[in-house]
Design a protein around this motif. Structure first.
Motif, PDB file in Angstrom:
ATOM      1  N   PRO A  35       0.796  -1.226   0.000  1.00  0.00           N
ATOM      2  CA  PRO A  35       0.000   0.000   0.000  1.00  0.00           C
ATOM      3  C   PRO A  35       0.836   1.288   0.000  1.00  0.00           C
ATOM      4  O   PRO A  35       0.372   2.314  -0.468  1.00  0.00           O
ATOM      5  CB  PRO A  35      -0.829  -0.090   1.285  1.00  0.00           C
ATOM      6  N   VAL A  36       2.052   1.224   0.508  1.00  0.00           N
ATOM      7  CA  VAL A  36       2.877   2.435   0.572  1.00  0.00           C
ATOM      8  C   VAL A  36       4.195   2.268  -0.205  1.00  0.00           C
ATOM      9  O   VAL A  36       5.196   2.892   0.100  1.00  0.00           O
ATOM     10  CB  VAL A  36       3.157   2.845   2.036  1.00  0.00           C
ATOM     11  N   GLU A  37       4.144   1.454  -1.225  1.00  0.00           N
ATOM     12  CA  GLU A  37       5.336   1.198  -2.031  1.00  0.00           C
ATOM     13  C   GLU A  37       5.893   2.489  -2.638  1.00  0.00           C
ATOM     14  O   GLU A  37       7.109   2.669  -2.726  1.00  0.00           O
ATOM     15  CB  GLU A  37       5.025   0.192  -3.140  1.00  0.00           C
ATOM     16  N   ALA A  38       5.019   3.403  -3.015  1.00  0.00           N
ATOM     17  CA  ALA A  38       5.468   4.678  -3.586  1.00  0.00           C
ATOM     18  C   ALA A  38       6.303   5.464  -2.585  1.00  0.00           C
ATOM     19  O   ALA A  38       7.265   6.136  -2.962  1.00  0.00           O
ATOM     20  CB  ALA A  38       4.276   5.506  -4.049  1.00  0.00           C
ATOM     21  N   LEU A  39       5.956   5.372  -1.311  1.00  0.00           N
ATOM     22  CA  LEU A  39       6.732   6.062  -0.276  1.00  0.00           C
ATOM     23  C   LEU A  39       8.140   5.499  -0.180  1.00  0.00           C
ATOM     24  O   LEU A  39       9.111   6.247  -0.079  1.00  0.00           O
ATOM     25  CB  LEU A  39       6.051   5.936   1.086  1.00  0.00           C
ATOM     26  N   SER A  40       8.270   4.183  -0.194  1.00  0.00           N
ATOM     27  CA  SER A  40       9.598   3.589  -0.085  1.00  0.00           C
ATOM     28  C   SER A  40      10.450   3.934  -1.303  1.00  0.00           C
ATOM     29  O   SER A  40      11.633   4.227  -1.174  1.00  0.00           O
ATOM     30  CB  SER A  40       9.530   2.079   0.116  1.00  0.00           C
ATOM     31  N   LYS A  41       9.850   3.950  -2.471  1.00  0.00           N
ATOM     32  CA  LYS A  41      10.596   4.319  -3.688  1.00  0.00           C
ATOM     33  C   LYS A  41      11.029   5.782  -3.644  1.00  0.00           C
ATOM     34  O   LYS A  41      12.150   6.123  -4.029  1.00  0.00           O
ATOM     35  CB  LYS A  41       9.764   4.022  -4.933  1.00  0.00           C
ATOM     36  N   MET A  42      10.147   6.658  -3.170  1.00  0.00           N
ATOM     37  CA  MET A  42      10.489   8.068  -3.034  1.00  0.00           C
ATOM     38  C   MET A  42      11.632   8.236  -2.037  1.00  0.00           C
ATOM     39  O   MET A  42      12.591   8.968  -2.282  1.00  0.00           O
ATOM     40  CB  MET A  42       9.261   8.873  -2.587  1.00  0.00           C
ATOM     41  N   ALA A  43      11.556   7.531  -0.912  1.00  0.00           N
ATOM     42  CA  ALA A  43      12.601   7.629   0.107  1.00  0.00           C
ATOM     43  C   ALA A  43      13.941   7.126  -0.430  1.00  0.00           C
ATOM     44  O   ALA A  43      14.978   7.758  -0.212  1.00  0.00           O
ATOM     45  CB  ALA A  43      12.192   6.853   1.349  1.00  0.00           C
ATOM     46  N   GLU A  44      13.927   6.018  -1.142  1.00  0.00           N
ATOM     47  CA  GLU A  44      15.159   5.489  -1.733  1.00  0.00           C
ATOM     48  C   GLU A  44      15.760   6.490  -2.719  1.00  0.00           C
ATOM     49  O   GLU A  44      16.977   6.686  -2.749  1.00  0.00           O
ATOM     50  CB  GLU A  44      14.898   4.165  -2.436  1.00  0.00           C
ATOM     51  N   LYS A  45      14.920   7.133  -3.499  1.00  0.00           N
ATOM     52  CA  LYS A  45      15.385   8.132  -4.463  1.00  0.00           C
ATOM     53  C   LYS A  45      16.055   9.308  -3.737  1.00  0.00           C
ATOM     54  O   LYS A  45      17.100   9.799  -4.152  1.00  0.00           O
ATOM     55  CB  LYS A  45      14.208   8.620  -5.302  1.00  0.00           C
ATOM     56  N   ARG A  48      19.457   8.213  -2.437  1.00  0.00           N
ATOM     57  CA  ARG A  48      20.431   8.173  -3.539  1.00  0.00           C
ATOM     58  C   ARG A  48      20.905   9.574  -3.919  1.00  0.00           C
ATOM     59  O   ARG A  48      22.074   9.779  -4.250  1.00  0.00           O
ATOM     60  CB  ARG A  48      19.816   7.525  -4.775  1.00  0.00           C
ATOM     61  N   ALA A  49      19.997  10.532  -3.894  1.00  0.00           N
ATOM     62  CA  ALA A  49      20.336  11.902  -4.283  1.00  0.00           C
ATOM     63  C   ALA A  49      21.240  12.592  -3.261  1.00  0.00           C
ATOM     64  O   ALA A  49      22.088  13.406  -3.622  1.00  0.00           O
ATOM     65  CB  ALA A  49      19.065  12.718  -4.494  1.00  0.00           C
ATOM     66  N   GLN A  50      21.038  12.277  -1.977  1.00  0.00           N
ATOM     67  CA  GLN A  50      21.820  12.903  -0.906  1.00  0.00           C
ATOM     68  C   GLN A  50      22.248  11.840   0.109  1.00  0.00           C
ATOM     69  O   GLN A  50      21.789  11.843   1.258  1.00  0.00           O
ATOM     70  CB  GLN A  50      21.004  13.979  -0.196  1.00  0.00           C
ATOM     71  N   PRO A  51      23.128  10.937  -0.293  1.00  0.00           N
ATOM     72  CA  PRO A  51      23.446   9.819   0.610  1.00  0.00           C
ATOM     73  C   PRO A  51      24.074  10.246   1.933  1.00  0.00           C
ATOM     74  O   PRO A  51      23.698   9.732   2.985  1.00  0.00           O
ATOM     75  CB  PRO A  51      24.404   8.955  -0.210  1.00  0.00           C
ATOM     76  N   ARG A  52      24.980  11.182   1.909  1.00  0.00           N
ATOM     77  CA  ARG A  52      25.640  11.580   3.165  1.00  0.00           C
ATOM     78  C   ARG A  52      24.641  12.216   4.129  1.00  0.00           C
ATOM     79  O   ARG A  52      24.586  11.859   5.298  1.00  0.00           O
ATOM     80  CB  ARG A  52      26.792  12.533   2.896  1.00  0.00           C
ATOM     81  N   LYS A  53      23.840  13.153   3.647  1.00  0.00           N
ATOM     82  CA  LYS A  53      22.862  13.821   4.510  1.00  0.00           C
ATOM     83  C   LYS A  53      21.760  12.873   4.970  1.00  0.00           C
ATOM     84  O   LYS A  53      21.241  13.017   6.066  1.00  0.00           O
ATOM     85  CB  LYS A  53      22.238  15.017   3.781  1.00  0.00           C
ATOM     86  N   SER A  54      21.426  11.914   4.126  1.00  0.00           N
ATOM     87  CA  SER A  54      20.354  10.977   4.460  1.00  0.00           C
ATOM     88  C   SER A  54      20.811   9.892   5.430  1.00  0.00           C
ATOM     89  O   SER A  54      20.090   9.553   6.363  1.00  0.00           O
ATOM     90  CB  SER A  54      19.818  10.305   3.196  1.00  0.00           C
ATOM     91  N   LEU A  55      21.984   9.363   5.189  1.00  0.00           N
ATOM     92  CA  LEU A  55      22.456   8.232   5.978  1.00  0.00           C
ATOM     93  C   LEU A  55      23.256   8.643   7.212  1.00  0.00           C
ATOM     94  O   LEU A  55      23.229   7.962   8.222  1.00  0.00           O
ATOM     95  CB  LEU A  55      23.317   7.311   5.100  1.00  0.00           C
ATOM     96  N   LEU A  56      23.978   9.740   7.111  1.00  0.00           N
ATOM     97  CA  LEU A  56      24.872  10.183   8.190  1.00  0.00           C
ATOM     98  C   LEU A  56      24.508  11.606   8.605  1.00  0.00           C
ATOM     99  O   LEU A  56      25.229  12.559   8.302  1.00  0.00           O
ATOM    100  CB  LEU A  56      26.333  10.123   7.717  1.00  0.00           C
ATOM    101  N   PRO A  57      23.399  11.768   9.309  1.00  0.00           N
ATOM    102  CA  PRO A  57      22.962  13.124   9.673  1.00  0.00           C
ATOM    103  C   PRO A  57      23.937  13.808  10.631  1.00  0.00           C
ATOM    104  O   PRO A  57      24.670  13.143  11.367  1.00  0.00           O
ATOM    105  CB  PRO A  57      21.614  12.889  10.357  1.00  0.00           C
TER     106      PRO A  57
END
Length: 136
Positions: A35-45, A48-57
Motif C-alpha cells: 500500500p505504501v510502495e510509492a513512499l519507499s521508492k520516493m525515500a530510496e530516491k 540516492r540523491a543525498q546519501p551523506r545527509k540521508s544516511l549520516l545526519p
C-alpha cells in the motif's frame, strides 16, 4: 486517494528539510508493504540523491539516518549501486549502525543476558559480512 496524496506530499516536504528522515520512511514503508510502495521508492530516491545527509545526519540533527534502518535494509540502502556514496561513507554507515545496536548494553560480560549476547553476535556478523564488500 486525497489523504494518500497529502501524506506523500507532507513526507516529501519533511524529507527535503531533514534528509535523514528518508531512512525512517523507507524502513517503515518497506515493513508495511504494497500500500505504501510509492513512499519507499520516493525515500530510496532521496537517499540516492543525498546519501551523506540521508544516511549520516549531522550530530545536532541526529534523527533517522542509517541507525533507523532494519538489518534487512542496511545492505540494500548502503550498498545501492545507484547511490553516489563513497566507500568511506559506507564504512561510516556500518560503524554508526553497529553503534546503534550496542546502545544500552551492559558494560562488561557479567550480567549480559542471552538475548543481548545473541543480538551482539548478530550485529557483529552482519557488520563483518558487509565490511567485506568495502573497497577501501
Amino acid at each position: 486517494p486525497h489523504l494518500e496524496t497529502d501524506v506523500f506530499q507532507k513526507l516529501t516536504d519533511m524529507i527535503a528539510q531533514l534528509p535523514s528522515l528518508a531512512c525512517v520512511v523507507c524502513d517503515e514503508s518497506i515493513n508495511i508493504g504494497n500500500p505504501v510502495e510509492a513512499l519507499s521508492k520516493m525515500a530510496e530516491k532521496k537517499i540516492r540523491a543525498q546519501p551523506r545527509k540521508s544516511l549520516l545526519p549531522a550530530k545536532e540533527n541526529f534523527f533517522g539516518g542509517v541507525r533507523s534502518l532494519d538489518e534487512s535494509l542496511l545492505e540494500k540502502i548502503v550498498f545501492d549501486k545507484q547511490s553516489r556514496i563513497s566507500e568511506f561513507e559506507k564504512f561510516q554507515c556500518l560503524q554508526q549502525w553497529a553503534e546503534r545496536g550496542s546502545k544500552g548494553s551492559v558494560q562488561g560480560t557479567e550480567g549480559i543476558s542471552k538475548v543481548e549476547s545473541e543480538l551482539s553476535e548478530k550485529i557483529s556478523t552482519t557488520i563483518t559480512n558487509l565490511a567485506k564488500q568495502l573497497d577501501l
